[in-house]
Design a protein around this motif. Structure first.
Motif, PDB file in Angstrom:
ATOM      1  N   SER A 175      -5.041   7.455  12.566  1.00  0.00           N
ATOM      2  CA  SER A 175      -3.990   6.128  13.477  1.00  0.00           C
ATOM      3  C   SER A 175      -2.137   6.240  12.034  1.00  0.00           C
ATOM      4  CB  SER A 175      -4.740   4.973  12.856  1.00  0.00           C
ATOM      5  OG  SER A 175      -3.628   3.763  12.720  1.00  0.00           O
ATOM      6  N   THR A 176      -1.222   6.240  12.987  1.00  0.00           N
ATOM      7  CA  THR A 176      -0.020   5.860  11.813  1.00  0.00           C
ATOM      8  C   THR A 176      -0.051   4.263  11.421  1.00  0.00           C
ATOM      9  OG1 THR A 176       0.830   5.417  14.285  1.00  0.00           O
ATOM     10  CG2 THR A 176       0.495   8.016  13.798  1.00  0.00           C
ATOM     11  N   ILE A 177      -0.833   3.695  12.118  1.00  0.00           N
ATOM     12  CA  ILE A 177      -0.421   2.293  11.659  1.00  0.00           C
ATOM     13  C   ILE A 177      -2.113   2.351  10.636  1.00  0.00           C
ATOM     14  CG2 ILE A 177      -0.976   0.396  12.621  1.00  0.00           C
ATOM     15  CD1 ILE A 177       1.340   2.290  14.107  1.00  0.00           C
ATOM     16  N   PRO A 178      -1.475   0.945   9.771  1.00  0.00           N
ATOM     17  CA  PRO A 178      -0.038   0.344   9.958  1.00  0.00           C
ATOM     18  C   PRO A 178       0.995   1.300   9.183  1.00  0.00           C
ATOM     19  CG  PRO A 178      -1.423   0.118   7.442  1.00  0.00           C
ATOM     20  CD  PRO A 178      -1.998   0.404   8.504  1.00  0.00           C
ATOM     21  N   THR A 179       2.711   0.196   9.502  1.00  0.00           N
ATOM     22  CA  THR A 179       3.402   0.773   8.832  1.00  0.00           C
ATOM     23  C   THR A 179       3.957  -0.038   8.297  1.00  0.00           C
ATOM     24  OG1 THR A 179       5.408   0.527  10.310  1.00  0.00           O
ATOM     25  CG2 THR A 179       4.233   2.731  10.368  1.00  0.00           C
ATOM     26  N   THR A 180       4.854   0.002   7.025  1.00  0.00           N
ATOM     27  CA  THR A 180       4.988  -1.174   6.031  1.00  0.00           C
ATOM     28  C   THR A 180       6.887  -1.388   7.126  1.00  0.00           C
ATOM     29  OG1 THR A 180       7.640  -0.253   4.547  1.00  0.00           O
ATOM     30  CG2 THR A 180       4.680  -0.394   3.901  1.00  0.00           C
TER      31      THR A 180
END
Ligand SMILES: [Zn+2]
Length: 270
Positions: free
Chosen positions: A217-222
């Protein structure tokens, strides 16, 4: 490593991200003190029930960002097995748009979960009743803000969505963005067409490709990251404005709402 191994410690909240359907994320948010559990945007029930069984959690409540099927279709089965209040917007409650909804929320309303609580931001645009849930260091942004993108304007207009995104942008830079879809790769490909020389964006594209190749997953980001490459938070950036203007006539390129509107239209055609 199964899909439920991704237990993230967030002050007093544990978050468990559940990949569901084709590219959606549902979440379990669990108060680490009391084990009270919120199910967020259950677009289907099987994966959510499996995760609840696996962790031995019983939902205390359901949080819904908006009425689309890929965020609510699991509710009926879940509520049948684990009856608990369903929170969505007052707008969606009045229109009976969310199955089993019991409470309608407005701007700044809070929902308690054990010793933690969520605060509501109204974010119309993708739908008219869309809301986001924030807490001390994160946000469930639903289909309003994505990593590298934003939701389509199905019900609202560009100025509404621009205002909604600006509300999110006003949160702390450290806010973790937990959105409703894994769209990051294609969102960044679009962003690259507008800012090919943005080195932060180019590094992010490379990082995301590596992660997605391993199905991570690439989530979360800020929020801080998003401000550095997400075109829908960058309507003030000269390179982006210049690129958009080459493709789309903007009456006043100094008006960020108009730049945002043109960017959204270009993304729809991308
Ligand atoms: Zn949606």
């Amino acid at each position: 490593m199964g899909p439920y191994s991704d237990l993230i410690f967030q002050m007093s909240l544990h978050l468990i991200q559940l990949p569901i359907l084709t590219d959606n994320y549902a979440y379990l948010a669990v108060c680490s003190q009391t084990k009270a559990c919120a199910v967020v945007d259950p677009g289907e029930s099987d994966s959510v029930l499996e995760a609840l069984d696996h962790h031995k959690f019983t939902p205390s409540l359901y949080l819904i960002t908006h009425h689309h099927g890929d965020h609510v279709d699991g509710l009926s089965s879940l509520v049948a097995r684990y009856p608990a209040p369903v929170y969505g917007s007052q707008f969606d409650l009045e229109r009976h748009q969310i199955p089993h909804q019991t409470f309608g929320l407005r701007e700044n309303d809070t929902v308690a979960l054990g010793i933690s609580s969520f605060s509501v931001i109204e974010t119309p645009g993708h739908t008219l009743g869309h809301i986001c849930f924030t807490w001390s260091d994160g946000i469930f942004s639903g289909d309003t803000l994505f990593a590298g993108g934003c939701g389509r304007l199905f019900e609202g207009d560009a100025s509404m969505m621009y205002m909604s995104l600006q509300k999110i942008a006003a949160l702390s830079d450290h806010t973790l963005i937990y959105c409703g879809h894994e769209y990051t790769d294609s969102n960044l490909a679009f962003a690259h067409t507008l800012e090919p020389n943005n080195s932060t964006l180019n590094q992010k594209i490379s990082d995301v490709k590596t992660k997605r190749a391993k199905n991570i997953s690439t989530i979360p980001t800020t929020l801080k990251e998003e401000k550095s490459y997400n075109p829908f938070l960058r309507a003030h950036v000269p390179e982006l404005i210049h690129s958009v203007q080459k493709l789309f006539e903007i009456k006043n390129p100094k008006d960020p709402t108009l730049v945002f509107e043109a960017t959204r239209l270009l993304k729809d055609q991308f």
